[in-house]
Design a protein around this motif. Structure first.
Motif, short mmCIF file in Angstrom:
data_model
loop_
_atom_site.label_atom_id
_atom_site.label_comp_id
_atom_site.label_asym_id
_atom_site.label_seq_id
_atom_site.Cartn_x
_atom_site.Cartn_y
_atom_site.Cartn_z
N LEU A 452 9.26 -39.58 -0.78
CA LEU A 452 9.22 -38.39 -1.62
C LEU A 452 8.97 -38.73 -3.09
O LEU A 452 8.27 -37.99 -3.80
CB LEU A 452 10.51 -37.59 -1.48
N ASP A 453 9.51 -39.85 -3.54
CA ASP A 453 9.19 -40.32 -4.89
C ASP A 453 7.69 -40.53 -5.04
O ASP A 453 7.08 -40.10 -6.03
CB ASP A 453 9.94 -41.62 -5.17
N SER A 454 7.07 -41.16 -4.05
CA SER A 454 5.63 -41.37 -4.08
C SER A 454 4.88 -40.04 -4.07
O SER A 454 3.95 -39.82 -4.87
CB SER A 454 5.21 -42.23 -2.88
N TRP A 455 5.29 -39.15 -3.19
CA TRP A 455 4.63 -37.85 -3.05
C TRP A 455 4.71 -37.04 -4.33
O TRP A 455 3.73 -36.42 -4.75
CB TRP A 455 5.30 -37.11 -1.89
N LEU A 456 5.87 -37.06 -4.96
CA LEU A 456 6.04 -36.31 -6.21
C LEU A 456 5.21 -36.90 -7.34
O LEU A 456 4.87 -36.19 -8.30
CB LEU A 456 7.51 -36.28 -6.61
N ARG A 457 4.87 -38.18 -7.24
CA ARG A 457 4.00 -38.81 -8.24
C ARG A 457 2.53 -38.68 -7.87
O ARG A 457 1.67 -39.27 -8.53
CB ARG A 457 4.39 -40.28 -8.40
N GLY A 458 2.24 -37.92 -6.81
CA GLY A 458 0.85 -37.64 -6.47
C GLY A 458 0.24 -38.56 -5.45
O GLY A 458 -0.97 -38.49 -5.21
N LEU A 459 1.05 -39.43 -4.81
CA LEU A 459 0.55 -40.37 -3.80
C LEU A 459 1.07 -39.96 -2.44
O LEU A 459 2.28 -40.09 -2.17
CB LEU A 459 0.97 -41.79 -4.14
N GLY A 460 0.19 -39.50 -1.56
CA GLY A 460 0.61 -38.94 -0.28
C GLY A 460 0.73 -39.93 0.85
O GLY A 460 1.23 -39.59 1.92
N ALA A 461 0.26 -41.15 0.66
CA ALA A 461 0.41 -42.21 1.66
C ALA A 461 0.99 -43.42 0.96
O ALA A 461 0.48 -43.86 -0.08
CB ALA A 461 -0.93 -42.56 2.30
N ALA A 462 2.09 -43.97 1.52
CA ALA A 462 2.80 -45.05 0.83
C ALA A 462 3.18 -46.15 1.81
O ALA A 462 3.70 -45.86 2.89
CB ALA A 462 4.06 -44.50 0.15
N ALA A 463 2.93 -47.39 1.43
CA ALA A 463 3.36 -48.54 2.23
C ALA A 463 4.82 -48.83 1.89
O ALA A 463 5.14 -49.17 0.74
CB ALA A 463 2.48 -49.74 1.93
N ILE A 464 5.70 -48.69 2.88
CA ILE A 464 7.13 -48.90 2.68
C ILE A 464 7.65 -49.79 3.80
O ILE A 464 7.53 -49.44 4.98
CB ILE A 464 7.90 -47.56 2.68
N ASP A 465 8.18 -50.95 3.44
CA ASP A 465 8.77 -51.87 4.41
C ASP A 465 7.82 -52.20 5.56
O ASP A 465 8.21 -52.25 6.73
CB ASP A 465 10.07 -51.28 4.98
N GLY A 466 6.56 -52.42 5.23
CA GLY A 466 5.60 -52.83 6.23
C GLY A 466 5.05 -51.72 7.10
O GLY A 466 4.32 -51.98 8.07
#
Length: 554
Positions: A452-466
């Motif tokens: 959600l932090d990524s999404w709120l900053r405008g990034l809808g796809a995020a690499a998290i923990d592999g």
């Protein structure tokens, strides 16, 4: 508010009208660089036409969704429909099938439509690019229109991107993937555009019609001229009536833009539980425009949780990592999808494994490739005609597994899977036999907040923990937490999962995360509380999140 608006049939050469004479689309978002190339008077007039004809039907379909969810929540399980049995039993009909450039779909890469990701996708070597304006895109106004500009330039071979260091990126591939664009689902709105009907009543525009309408209006003819066509992935459908609405939109568009009937092709994501019981009917409704179905695994798991969240302990799923493609209900769903597609001449496209490589960590990359290879081997062996990957480094891994089964054939439509017989009870068999763990609970909280932090900053796809996380996987994380709390679930160490326990985990997480001046972790945590810890269960986390955080003030 900007005064830019258009009514139906505004000619290209006419000035922008200042008085409304009929239904219109008003632009209430801020205008940025080159926005006028997308929000042209003609394009806005086309959007007004779409809303005039289909906004009412869209609201009817959404109301029907609510009714069906209420029924399931009150004990009436979904089933194969009696009133459409004739469609399922008639073996004679077929869908239109692959359009030009969609004959071979063995590897499809997915991703958002910002300029750099667009160039990466077009240079990737995949057969198809799913240009995602939905779950992999945070729908900021800049992303919505910026994505349309990327697609416009890509279709015309004009796209370049220069980063902050001055490095210029270009499309260098001699053969680029066929573009299949995914608009937002029927449930989402675009509040930076406003539809005003003949009576003067105003409402937020449909996100679906905006994304679809702007793309098809600007790009249909150039795509056709290039030997391909305007192709779409349709997300979040829950019934054949919703599919019929899209088919009506396609037919109207072809008439309005002077395209031959059947030029537009769609692939439907079967990613909701109700849709799994209507695959034949969905194909039939879209048969003149349909290329296939896709097994949207992550949203499908979320749909199971959402629909059965209050139906008791029998429907509680364990840690997300334990809900694999080989558990009973997922196995039944994918086998039914392949069988249904191939009976009707439609492509069956597999889903996306969330594992991604890490170029700085060879061991992590090797583990990811091993897991992705096994996943794609299973899909190819089950009869799927192609699959998704989220990272260019996984394309050759996926292709190798499908090449081993397909050889030189573009698909395996001849595998009818007559050995498959799926019952409603199999589609609802969520018994996995694993426990909920403290690690699984912590992972859900951590992944949801960081995404959600990524999404709120405008990034809808995020690499998290592999893993590659998008809105669908975040939905699983928050909905599992909600269900575990409301069904009085305890972790395998005997401790109950309560709001207080989750609040403690939130505090621990926020204290451990590296903070920056522009992070949105506090907002993300508050949003997580709203969608996972309150008594009310928001149908989609993106609905309140969009309204609260992503809508620019007029």
């Amino acid at each position: 508010m900007n005064t830019l608006l258009a009514s139906p049939s505004t000619p290209t050469t006419a000035p922008v009208p200042t008085q409304r004479t009929g239904p219109a689309i008003e632009v209430v978002g801020r205008l940025g660089d080159r926005y006028d190339e997308i929000l042209t008077p003609d394009a806005l007039a086309f959007l007004a036409d779409l809303h005039q004809r289909f906004a009412g039907a869209r609201h009817d379909r959404l109301a029907e969704r609510m009714r069906r969810r209420f029924e399931i929540g009150n004990g009436r399980d979904p089933r194969f429909r009696d009133d459409t049995a004739a469609i399922r039993e008639d073996r004679s009909w077929r869908v239109a099938g692959a359009g030009p450039g969609l004959e071979d779909r063995r590897v499809e890469i997915t991703g958002p439509t910002d300029p750099k990701m667009t160039i990466n996708a077009l240079n990737s070597g995949a057969n198809v690019w799913l240009a995602d304006q939905e779950d992999a895109t945070s729908p900021t106004w800049a992303n919505v229109i910026g994505g349309q500009l990327s697609l416009r330039d890509a279709v015309r071979s004009e796209l370049t991107f220069t980063n902050e260091a001055g490095t210029v990126y270009r499309v260098t591939a001699t053969e680029t993937p066929t573009i299949v664009m995914r608009p937002r689902g029927w449930h989402l709105v675009e509040k930076h555009l406003r539809f005003v009907d003949r009576s003067g009543a105003a409402m937020a525009a449909s996100g679906s019609l905006v994304d679809y309408g702007l793309y098809v209006f600007h790009n249909a003819r150039p795509l056709i001229d290039a030997g391909r066509g305007p192709y779409f992935y349709l997300p979040k459908l829950e019934s054949s009536e919703e599919a019929q609405l899209w088919d009506d939109v396609f037919t109207f568009t072809e008439e309005r833009l002077g395209l031959d009937h059947g030029t537009i092709r769609a692939t439907v994501l079967i990613e909701t539980l109700p849709a799994a019981f209507e695959m034949d009917e969905i194909l039939y409704a879209l048969r003149d425009h349909c290329a296939g179905l896709n097994a949207g695994r992550w949203d499908y798991i979320f749909s199971i949780i959402k629909n059965y969240r209050g139906r008791g302990a029998r429907f509680v799923l364990p840690d997300r990592s334990e809900v694999t493609m080989t558990v009973p209900f997922m196995r039944a769903y994918t086998e039914l999808l392949v069988q249904t597609c191939h009976r009707r001449g439609a492509h069956a496209i597999g889903g996306m494994s969330a594992f991604i490589p890490n170029r700085r960590d060879p061991e992590a990359t090797a583990r990811a490739i091993e897991k992705v290879s096994a996943d794609k081997r299973r899909e190819a062996g089950d009869g799927f005609d192609g699959t998704w990957v989220a990272h260019p480094d996984l394309i050759e891994t996926a292709r190798a597994e499908f090449d081993a089964v397909l050889g030189d054939r573009p698909n395996q439509l001849d595998r009818l899977r007559e050995d498959v017989s799926v019952t409603p009870s199999q589609l609802l068999d969520v018994r996995i036999g694993r426990a909920v763990t403290d690690v699984g609970l912590r992972d859900n909280v951590s992944i949801a907040v960081r995404y959600l932090d990524s999404w709120l900053r405008g990034l809808g796809a995020a690499a998290i923990d592999g893993l590659m996380e998008d809105a669908a996987t975040a939905e699983i994380s928050r909905s599992q937490v909600w269900q575990w709390i409301h069904q009085d679930v305890a972790t395998d160490d005997g401790r109950p999962i309560t709001r207080e326990r989750v609040e403690g985990l939130l505090d621990e997480l926020l204290a451990s995360l590296p903070r920056t001046a522009d992070d949105r972790f506090d907002d993300a945590a508050e949003l997580f509380r709203e969608v996972a810890l309150r008594d009310e269960f928001p149908t989609f986390l993106t609905v309140p999140a969009y309204t609260r955080y992503l809508v620019d003030p007029a």
